[in-house]
Design a protein around this motif. Structure first.
Motif, PDB file in Angstrom:
ATOM      1  N   MET A  97      24.490  -5.188  10.430  1.00  0.00           N
ATOM      2  CA  MET A  97      26.051  -5.175   9.420  1.00  0.00           C
ATOM      3  C   MET A  97      25.810  -6.144   8.631  1.00  0.00           C
ATOM      4  SD  MET A  97      27.171  -2.304  10.854  1.00  0.00           S
ATOM      5  CE  MET A  97      28.487  -2.392   9.810  1.00  0.00           C
ATOM      6  N   ILE A  98      25.046  -7.218   8.773  1.00  0.00           N
ATOM      7  CA  ILE A  98      24.655  -8.337   7.853  1.00  0.00           C
ATOM      8  C   ILE A  98      23.270  -8.432   7.603  1.00  0.00           C
ATOM      9  CG2 ILE A  98      26.814  -9.661   8.109  1.00  0.00           C
ATOM     10  CD1 ILE A  98      25.453 -11.619   9.871  1.00  0.00           C
ATOM     11  N   THR A  99      22.776  -8.982   6.512  1.00  0.00           N
ATOM     12  CA  THR A  99      20.995  -8.988   6.168  1.00  0.00           C
ATOM     13  C   THR A  99      20.448 -10.255   6.724  1.00  0.00           C
ATOM     14  OG1 THR A  99      21.830 -10.162   4.226  1.00  0.00           O
ATOM     15  CG2 THR A  99      21.687  -7.791   4.038  1.00  0.00           C
ATOM     16  N   VAL A 100      21.388 -11.010   7.383  1.00  0.00           N
ATOM     17  CA  VAL A 100      20.699 -12.444   7.927  1.00  0.00           C
ATOM     18  C   VAL A 100      20.960 -12.499   9.237  1.00  0.00           C
ATOM     19  CG1 VAL A 100      20.979 -13.596   5.811  1.00  0.00           C
ATOM     20  CG2 VAL A 100      22.711 -13.811   7.349  1.00  0.00           C
ATOM     21  N   GLU A 101      20.423 -13.514  10.229  1.00  0.00           N
ATOM     22  CA  GLU A 101      20.654 -14.054  11.696  1.00  0.00           C
ATOM     23  C   GLU A 101      21.372 -15.238  11.209  1.00  0.00           C
ATOM     24  OE1 GLU A 101      19.653 -12.912  14.497  1.00  0.00           O
ATOM     25  OE2 GLU A 101      18.972 -10.943  13.527  1.00  0.00           O
ATOM     26  N   CYS A 102      22.622 -15.350  11.560  1.00  0.00           N
ATOM     27  CA  CYS A 102      23.443 -16.459  11.368  1.00  0.00           C
ATOM     28  C   CYS A 102      23.070 -17.642  12.120  1.00  0.00           C
ATOM     29  CB  CYS A 102      24.930 -16.293  11.903  1.00  0.00           C
ATOM     30  SG  CYS A 102      25.699 -15.147  10.827  1.00  0.00           S
ATOM     31  N   ILE A 103      22.330 -17.597  13.111  1.00  0.00           N
ATOM     32  CA  ILE A 103      21.886 -18.522  13.878  1.00  0.00           C
ATOM     33  C   ILE A 103      20.899 -19.585  13.086  1.00  0.00           C
ATOM     34  CG2 ILE A 103      20.375 -17.519  15.467  1.00  0.00           C
ATOM     35  CD1 ILE A 103      21.439 -19.576  17.708  1.00  0.00           C
ATOM     36  N   ASP A 104      19.811 -18.754  12.509  1.00  0.00           N
ATOM     37  CA  ASP A 104      18.922 -19.359  11.683  1.00  0.00           C
ATOM     38  C   ASP A 104      19.388 -20.046  10.478  1.00  0.00           C
ATOM     39  OD1 ASP A 104      17.458 -17.757  13.670  1.00  0.00           O
ATOM     40  OD2 ASP A 104      16.421 -16.484  12.207  1.00  0.00           O
ATOM     41  N   GLU A 115      11.939 -23.675  14.010  1.00  0.00           N
ATOM     42  CA  GLU A 115      11.842 -23.872  15.353  1.00  0.00           C
ATOM     43  C   GLU A 115      12.670 -22.528  15.878  1.00  0.00           C
ATOM     44  OE1 GLU A 115      10.748 -27.771  14.336  1.00  0.00           O
ATOM     45  OE2 GLU A 115      12.212 -26.305  13.434  1.00  0.00           O
ATOM     46  N   VAL A 116      13.892 -22.646  15.245  1.00  0.00           N
ATOM     47  CA  VAL A 116      14.900 -21.507  15.852  1.00  0.00           C
ATOM     48  C   VAL A 116      14.671 -20.263  15.432  1.00  0.00           C
ATOM     49  CG1 VAL A 116      17.350 -20.753  15.356  1.00  0.00           C
ATOM     50  CG2 VAL A 116      17.058 -22.970  15.886  1.00  0.00           C
ATOM     51  N   SER A 117      14.265 -20.050  14.320  1.00  0.00           N
ATOM     52  CA  SER A 117      13.533 -18.729  13.782  1.00  0.00           C
ATOM     53  C   SER A 117      12.573 -17.889  14.570  1.00  0.00           C
ATOM     54  CB  SER A 117      13.166 -18.739  12.208  1.00  0.00           C
ATOM     55  OG  SER A 117      14.302 -18.973  11.501  1.00  0.00           O
ATOM     56  N   ALA A 118      11.592 -19.182  15.119  1.00  0.00           N
ATOM     57  CA  ALA A 118      10.237 -18.523  16.102  1.00  0.00           C
ATOM     58  C   ALA A 118      11.213 -17.948  17.528  1.00  0.00           C
ATOM     59  CB  ALA A 118       9.545 -19.636  16.239  1.00  0.00           C
ATOM     60  N   ILE A 119      12.047 -18.681  17.867  1.00  0.00           N
ATOM     61  CA  ILE A 119      12.716 -18.196  18.970  1.00  0.00           C
ATOM     62  C   ILE A 119      13.372 -17.055  19.025  1.00  0.00           C
ATOM     63  CG2 ILE A 119      14.457 -19.036  20.887  1.00  0.00           C
ATOM     64  CD1 ILE A 119      13.649 -22.006  20.298  1.00  0.00           C
ATOM     65  N   THR A 120      14.324 -17.062  17.693  1.00  0.00           N
ATOM     66  CA  THR A 120      15.045 -15.796  17.535  1.00  0.00           C
ATOM     67  C   THR A 120      14.044 -14.475  17.626  1.00  0.00           C
ATOM     68  OG1 THR A 120      16.349 -16.834  16.231  1.00  0.00           O
ATOM     69  CG2 THR A 120      16.435 -14.543  15.775  1.00  0.00           C
ATOM     70  N   GLU A 121      12.794 -14.583  16.754  1.00  0.00           N
ATOM     71  CA  GLU A 121      11.945 -13.535  16.660  1.00  0.00           C
ATOM     72  C   GLU A 121      11.427 -13.164  18.027  1.00  0.00           C
ATOM     73  OE1 GLU A 121       9.451 -10.892  14.387  1.00  0.00           O
ATOM     74  OE2 GLU A 121      11.269 -11.906  13.998  1.00  0.00           O
ATOM     75  N   GLN A 122      11.203 -14.090  18.975  1.00  0.00           N
ATOM     76  CA  GLN A 122      10.721 -13.731  20.295  1.00  0.00           C
ATOM     77  C   GLN A 122      11.571 -13.083  21.155  1.00  0.00           C
ATOM     78  OE1 GLN A 122       9.275 -17.893  20.899  1.00  0.00           O
ATOM     79  NE2 GLN A 122       7.331 -16.934  22.003  1.00  0.00           N
ATOM     80  N   ALA A 123      12.867 -13.483  20.745  1.00  0.00           N
ATOM     81  CA  ALA A 123      14.164 -13.043  21.670  1.00  0.00           C
ATOM     82  C   ALA A 123      14.545 -11.502  21.289  1.00  0.00           C
ATOM     83  CB  ALA A 123      15.246 -13.893  21.586  1.00  0.00           C
ATOM     84  N   MET A 124      14.235 -11.353  19.944  1.00  0.00           N
ATOM     85  CA  MET A 124      14.453 -10.198  19.379  1.00  0.00           C
ATOM     86  C   MET A 124      13.458  -9.083  20.022  1.00  0.00           C
ATOM     87  SD  MET A 124      16.043 -10.743  15.677  1.00  0.00           S
ATOM     88  CE  MET A 124      16.180  -9.213  15.191  1.00  0.00           C
ATOM     89  N   ASN A 125      12.366  -9.459  19.989  1.00  0.00           N
ATOM     90  CA  ASN A 125      11.100  -8.861  20.423  1.00  0.00           C
ATOM     91  C   ASN A 125      11.053  -8.273  21.963  1.00  0.00           C
ATOM     92  OD1 ASN A 125       9.908  -8.154  17.931  1.00  0.00           O
ATOM     93  ND2 ASN A 125       8.782  -9.980  18.009  1.00  0.00           N
ATOM     94  N   GLY A 126      11.806  -9.143  22.689  1.00  0.00           N
ATOM     95  CA  GLY A 126      12.124  -8.875  24.240  1.00  0.00           C
ATOM     96  C   GLY A 126      11.088  -9.826  24.747  1.00  0.00           C
TER      97      GLY A 126
END
Length: 302
Positions: A97-104, A115-126
């Motif tokens: 619904m929004i274009t960004v990842e707020c935590i990043d 560091e956070v974006s790398a973890i976000t990417e891994q989490a989103m990929n399962g």
């Protein structure tokens, strides 16, 4: 008894060929597979079209259309015609619904974006347990002052194109809408109001003396909580599964996507696409209205 189904095609400027040519070729493929096709019904001139047909089964129709390559550069949805317009809609927030990842974006202010974006990417990929990944990322936000959250919202958070029209059009047609996010209440509250969702659910960041503690309130709203919210709302609103719609982009959305009558992956990770009934790969969020059979004339616009 033959199944009555509909193929919806939606294009934008990324399409490599005229949607009219694609629609004609798709109808031919369905006819050669034994389907009886109705005349194309244009929901939006040269942008979105329905092709209703009876027989074959959806799996056979999709396999044939996919093999033809016709659907490679266009958004499409194959579904039964029954219960096509939904009564309950659940949506993920970040990158949907929004274009960004707020935590990043918050991590950018804390000096830990990479560091956070790398973890976000891994989490989103399962690839990581969501709860563990969530706690690890929140810990890196420790010490951020409360005004930074408002700064991120004001400067970084942007609605995905079509978000407002999607929610407002569905609300105008009696649909109950819920924003369910593994993100933070600070942002979901504001996006809920901005877009017009009936409700929102997400995680609460904890503060001490005006600064983030690096801890979020438990329990964490994860994929199981999203699924539970869908089921609870179905029961509370007396809505059948076939009348529900869910959209998201990552692994955390998969149980909700799989459980909905129509689960849609939005510009999503491959795992979410594989789990979904349909995907939006090219267009904006109004594509979801076309998938339900809404016409341009039905759209609520600002």
């Amino acid at each position: 008894m033959a199944q009555t189904s509909v193929l919806t095609l939606v294009t934008d400027h990324t399409a490599g060929a005229s949607i009219r040519n694609i629609a004609e070729a798709a109808a031919r493929e369905l006819t050669e597979a034994g389907a009886a096709c109705a005349e194309p019904d244009w929901l939006s001139e040269d942008r979105a079209v329905d092709i209703a047909f009876t027989g074959p089964w959806l799996e056979e129709a999709e396999a044939r259309l996919s093999a033809s390559g016709l659907l490679d550069m266009i958004d499409y949805c194959l579904q039964p015609t029954a219960h096509r317009k939904k009564k309950l809609f659940l949506a993920d927030m970040d990158s949907t619904m929004i274009t960004v990842e707020c935590i990043d974006e918050l991590a950018d202010f804390a000096g830990f974006r990479k560091e956070v974006s790398a973890i976000t990417e891994q989490a989103m990929n399962g690839e990581l347990d969501f709860n563990d990944a969530f706690r690890a990322r929140v810990a890196m936000l420790k010490g951020l002052r409360e005004p930074v959250l408002q700064q991120v919202f004001d400067e970084r958070v942007r609605l995905t194109p079509g978000a407002w029209t999607l929610v407002q059009t569905m609300r105008a047609n009696g649909v109950y809408t819920a924003l369910v996010s593994g993100g933070f209440t600070f942002f979901t509250n504001r996006v809920r109001d901005q877009v017009g969702f009936h409700m929102d659910m997400s995680n609460e960041l904890l503060f001490e003396n005006g600064s983030l503690t690096g801890i979020a309130a438990e329990p964490i709203l994860n994929s199981s909580a999203k699924l539970a919210t869908l089921k609870q709302l179905m029961t509370k609103k007396n809505i059948d599964r076939a009348e529900t719609l869910a959209i998201g982009d990552g692994a955390n959305d998969i149980p909700m996507i799989e459980a909905a009558g129509l689960g849609v992956a939005y510009h999503a990770k491959q795992a979410a696409i594989a789990a979904a009934d349909a995907a939006i790969r090219f267009g904006d969020l109004t594509t979801l209205l076309y998938y339900q059979g809404y016409r341009d004339s039905d759209f609520v616009t600002a």
